[in-house]
Design an enzyme around this catalytic site. Structure first.
Site, short mmCIF file in Angstrom:
data_model
loop_
_atom_site.label_atom_id
_atom_site.label_comp_id
_atom_site.label_asym_id
_atom_site.label_seq_id
_atom_site.Cartn_x
_atom_site.Cartn_y
_atom_site.Cartn_z
N ASP A 1 -2.82 -5.23 0.38
CA ASP A 1 -2.10 -6.42 0.79
C ASP A 1 -2.79 -7.04 2.20
O ASP A 1 -3.18 -8.30 2.01
CB ASP A 1 -0.62 -6.42 1.09
CG ASP A 1 -0.02 -5.25 1.97
OD1 ASP A 1 -0.82 -4.38 2.47
OD2 ASP A 1 1.17 -5.15 1.90
N MET B 1 0.91 -1.03 0.14
CA MET B 1 0.08 -0.07 -0.18
C MET B 1 0.96 1.37 0.02
O MET B 1 2.11 1.37 0.21
CB MET B 1 -1.10 0.03 1.30
CG MET B 1 -1.87 -1.25 1.14
SD MET B 1 -3.00 -1.30 2.69
CE MET B 1 -3.92 0.39 2.30
N HIS B 2 0.12 2.46 -0.17
CA HIS B 2 0.72 3.76 0.13
C HIS B 2 1.59 4.35 -1.22
O HIS B 2 2.01 5.34 -1.01
CB HIS B 2 1.53 4.01 1.29
CG HIS B 2 0.60 3.43 2.50
ND1 HIS B 2 -0.60 3.63 2.76
CD2 HIS B 2 0.91 2.31 3.56
CE1 HIS B 2 -1.14 2.83 3.85
NE2 HIS B 2 -0.14 2.18 4.20
#
Length: 483
Positions: free
Chosen positions: A235, A79-80
């Site tokens: 995830d 992520m991110h």
């Protein structure tokens, strides 16, 4: 019919092919590297992800004849990360990853703005996407001016597969641009970060269809029929889909490099002050909350490295007997901490050392420190009204039965170990692909694995571990004093 789950990790990609019943037909993995051009920086070239996917698919085609029956694809990703595209869809710079801390000042500024936490449901952490774009705006203004789309890593693979800029809710919840309760981009949050709605991908639920596999890729992969591509997932949301954690009371403990305690939620109950993450789930109308500690098995790996042993060797030397906490205490903050401290500068320590302290004492203290760190997340979750009835233990650290028994006793929760087979993010992604291709309800697909063993808390030691946790918490002021 077959379905492909893609787990786009930080250090490599895993592709899993399953049939209609979720049975594994084959898998392939491809590694790739991160780049660290400056201290605190962590970047990756998205071309590495594409090359890894193409290589994994080539292996599956060669080893799994039923790959030709592919009908659905799901992508789960770390992520991110900020993948920046220009108006022609070309990548403008390497993706800035989740573990990049360069934007700590920008994160603090955004987090202090009125209403940001209320809308996003979360603290603005330096690893989130919005502060990364603020850093680019400040330090790479020419690139910022050319940004037409910002895609998370999983959404970038969706873009590669379909030609459409589409992201799912669970991944987008970690940007600090999403109204997590409303499950939509927030113009207020976007404006706070000098971004626009047209620079964002379209939003779909993770189990819904995001698009169709492009004809040229389908032909290259030897496919003739239409292939649906799902919205996908971040995830941990994908791992929850793989372990069957969709509803209140269901969750997992993940003992990987970092540690996660995740609880599925039927409603939205943010608590940003606790440093819990409150994100949309990958299925409609659900959310999840998780506490994150940055050094779980990484703490044991660190001790193994400096003692010249292996993690398995260190834990094997402790034997099979679970004991009450010892006098040596370990604070597991080797890389800073998320829950509950939200402090990138906090660091770990041993206390209670004496001339008689042994390597086994240090090992036991490390295991206890990680268990107490997970207890911090459990207490934060309880404060939001979450309850956990069915919790699976997954990740590499779960191979140590002693550690799992310790964590079960510290949390005072029975922990279930899967019997075997697939149950992680790649399976969750494949299940999302199946839902997108067939329209099957997620609840019918995302079931829990068979339980191989249930580790109950040691009733005779729960009180002692409660006392040990109280002593662990009492060390908090001392941590702050030495920073």
């Amino acid at each position: 019919m077959t379905y492909l789950g893609i787990d786009l990790g930080t250090s490599g990609l895993r592709a899993l092919l399953v049939d209609e019943e979720g049975r594994t037909l084959g898998s392939a993995e491809r590694p790739y590297a991160q780049s660290h051009p400056h201290p605190g920086w962590s970047e990756q070239d998205p071309a590495l992800w594409v090359a890894a996917l193409d290589g994994a698919v080539a292996e599956l085609r060669a080893t799994c004849p039923r790959f030709a029956d592919l009908k659905g694809i799901g992508v789960a990703g770390h992520m991110h990360g900020a993948t920046l595209l220009d108006g022609a869809g070309a990548v403008l710079r390497p993706c800035i990853l989740w573990n990049d801390t360069r934007s700590h000042a920008e994160a603090a500024r955004l987090d202090a703005l009125p209403g940001v936490r209320a809308l996003s449901g979360n603290i603005v952490f330096p690893g989130f996407t919005a502060p990364k774009l603020e850093w680019v705006r400040t330090h790479e203004g020419e690139i910022f001016a050319r940004v037409a789309k910002v895609l998370l890593p999983a959404a970038y693979l969706n873009f590669y597969l379909t030609g459409d800029a589409v992201a799912d809710m669970s991944d987008s919840a970690g940007t600090s641009w999403l109204d997590v309760g409303a499950r939509d981009w927030s113009d207020v949050l976007l404006g706070a970060g000098h971004m626009r709605r047209d620079q964002m991908p379209s939003l779909v639920e993770g189990s819904d269809r995001a698009g169709a596999l492009k004809p040229d890729i389908a032909a290259r992969w030897g496919l003739t029929g239409p292939v649906a591509v799902a919205g996908g997932a971040g995830d941990n949301a994908a791992a929850a889909c793989g372990i069957g954690a969709l509803s209140e009371g269901q969750g997992f403990v993940s003992l990987g490099t970092s540690g996660v305690l995740l609880a599925a939620r039927d409603g939205y109950a943010p608590a940003p002050d606790t440093a819990l993450h409150t994100f949309c789930h990958a299925v409609p109308g659900r959310w999840y909350q998780m506490g994150v500690m940055l050094s779980a098995t990484d703490s044991l790996n660190w001790l193994a490295r400096i003692t010249g042993d292996s993690p398995a060797g260190l834990t094997r030397a402790l034997g099979d007997d679970l004991r009450a906490p010892g006098v040596v205490r370990f604070l597991p903050y080797l890389s800073g901490e998320r829950t509950p401290h939200n402090d990138a500068a906090i660091r770990g320590s041993f206390t209670g050392l004496a001339g008689a302290t042994t390597r086994e004492d240090l090992t036991r203290a490390v295991l206890e420190g990680v268990a107490f760190g997970l207890r911090d997340s459990l207490e934060a979750l309880k404060g939001t009204g979450a309850h956990l009835d069915r919790v699976f233990a997954i990740g590499g650290g779960a191979a140590s039965r002693l550690w799992v028994r310790m964590i079960a006793s510290v949390l005072n929760l029975p922990l279930h170990l899967p019997a075997g087979g697939e149950f992680g993010a790649a399976l969750g992604a494949a299940r999302l692909g199946l839902c997108a291709a067939t329209g099957t309800a997620p609840e019918a697909v995302m079931t829990a694995p068979e339980v191989g063993e249930t580790i109950a808390p040691d009733a005779g030691l729960v009180a002692a571990f409660d006392d040990g946790y109280a002593a662990f918490r009492a060390a908090y002021p001392a941590i702050r004093a030495v920073q």
